[in-house]
Design a protein around this motif. Structure first.
Motif, mmCIF file in Angstrom:
data_model
loop_
_atom_site.group_PDB
_atom_site.id
_atom_site.type_symbol
_atom_site.label_atom_id
_atom_site.label_comp_id
_atom_site.label_asym_id
_atom_site.label_seq_id
_atom_site.Cartn_x
_atom_site.Cartn_y
_atom_site.Cartn_z
ATOM 1 N N SER A 125 3.026 -30.136 -12.895
ATOM 2 C CA SER A 125 4.147 -30.031 -13.845
ATOM 3 C C SER A 125 3.837 -30.708 -15.168
ATOM 4 O O SER A 125 4.451 -30.398 -16.198
ATOM 5 N N GLU A 126 2.889 -31.642 -15.160
ATOM 6 C CA GLU A 126 2.527 -32.350 -16.385
ATOM 7 C C GLU A 126 1.378 -31.680 -17.137
ATOM 8 O O GLU A 126 0.967 -32.156 -18.196
ATOM 9 N N GLN A 169 -0.338 -24.658 -16.870
ATOM 10 C CA GLN A 169 -0.249 -24.713 -15.416
ATOM 11 C C GLN A 169 -1.074 -23.611 -14.745
ATOM 12 O O GLN A 169 -1.256 -23.648 -13.523
ATOM 13 N N LEU A 206 3.788 -32.795 -8.984
ATOM 14 C CA LEU A 206 4.006 -33.707 -10.107
ATOM 15 C C LEU A 206 2.889 -33.567 -11.133
ATOM 16 O O LEU A 206 3.146 -33.456 -12.341
ATOM 17 N N LEU A 207 1.650 -33.548 -10.685
ATOM 18 C CA LEU A 207 0.517 -33.445 -11.606
ATOM 19 C C LEU A 207 0.461 -32.078 -12.282
ATOM 20 O O LEU A 207 0.150 -31.979 -13.474
#
Length: 339
Positions: free
Chosen positions: A87-88, A92, A84-85
């Motif tokens: 992907s934000e 990346q 989740l982190l």
């Protein structure tokens, strides 16, 4: 023979047989391609890495007379938090950001382990009940984090955990090997191993002897949570996504099997780190072998159960004494009858 009485002899023999089967059935058992090791053997080592990490933590917990059924859920939560982190992130592939997120995910896993330890050691809840709570609730927490969806990531630094290589060897297996070496050093080169066995053998006697049984119990659950979280990161990095439903599903059962196969007593007090590693690799090899010899998917679990039962029986001194002792007694009985 003395070697036949060694608890690790039969698991080692069966592992050698399974590896031999894979060697003859696989066209690519071990090979080098693009400077990396590839083949069935490498797949076994890489695939066994999460189970080795989880089983290591389970070994320490069982050594103190406990059990941890929540490791699969901790894996799911760890992978969900990390993906989740990541992907934000705007980038990346930022190594620094990915390392920070990995630290956050492992930190969350340590807190989950602390929760289990407090419930067991401070509150006094039975380990199987305390960890069952997190086993059920943790899977729900993981699904809440991902909102019931599979979160995909495109981070190459993160993917290295699951599918990367270092010096031609899978990074996942190197991480597991480092954890094994560190665990052996801490439990066999210091007094920690004796403290764990004393707490598992008799918590009351260990407290009377001045050993901080509660602190040790909490510590092993924290370590088990951290190792499970690391295993969850490797699992999610390998598939480059967070699957809160299947991540770590039933891995707690395989971990317990690995611990038992390795000779650790489920009642606590005696444990074998090397045996646990052997058990974890054996279970992964069995899984790969089932696929290699084209056993129907519906029969996979049954075949696995039969082999594990046979292995546990072969390790039992009482069972061997009854079976082989009966064969030995027959000639003697015939001689008495003839006389």
């Amino acid at each position: 023979m003395t070697i036949l009485k060694n608890r690790l002899f039969w698991p080692s023999l069966i592992l050698a047989i399974l590896l031999g089967i894979n060697m003859f059935t696989s066209q690519q058992f071990l090979m080098i391609q693009d400077g990396h090791l590839f083949g069935t053997l490498i797949d076994i080592l890489r695939g066994s890495a999460p189970l080795i990490l989880v089983a290591l933590g389970m070994t320490l917990v069982i050594a103190t007379g406990g059990i941890d059924l929540s490791v699969g859920s901790v894996m799911a939560i760890s992978g969900a938090v990390a993906c989740l982190l990541i992907s934000e992130l705007g980038d990346q592939n930022s190594v620094g950001s990915v390392l920070l997120i990995i630290g956050i995910a492992i930190g969350a896993s340590l807190l989950l382990g602390l929760w289990n330890g407090v419930l067991v050691a401070a509150v006094g809840i039975q380990p199987i009940i305390a960890t069952l709570i997190l086993m059920v609730a943790g899977r729900g927490v993981a699904q809440l984090i991902t909102e019931g969806q599979i979160i995909n990531v495109r981070s190459e630094p993160y993917a290295t955990l699951g599918s990367g290589f270092f010096l031609a060897v899978p990074v996942a297996f190197l991480i597991a090997a480092a954890a094994v070496v560190l665990t052996i050093l801490l439990t066999r080169r210091t007094a920690l191993g004796l403290l764990l066995e004393s707490v598992g053998g008799s918590p009351t006697a260990s407290r009377l002897a001045g050993i901080g049984a509660r602190r040790i119990t909490i510590m092993v659950y924290v370590v088990a949570g951290g190792l499970a979280g690391l295993a969850g990161l490797i699992y999610s990095a390998n598939i480059r996504s967070a699957d809160s439903i299947s991540a770590g599903s039933l891995i707690e059962l395989d971990a317990i099997l690995a611990v038992v196969i390795g000779g650790t007593a489920l009642i606590g007090g005696r444990f074998s780190v090397a045996g646990t590693v052997l058990g974890a690799i054996l279970i992964q090899t069995l899984t790969v072998t089932v696929v290699a010899i084209d056993i129907r998917p519906e029969a996979n679990l049954l075949f696995k159960a039969v082999v594990v039962v046979a292995l546990c029986l072969s390790q039992s001194p009482d069972f061997r004494a009854k079976v082989f002792g009966r064969f030995k007694s027959r000639p003697a009985a015939r001689e008495v009858a003839a006389a």
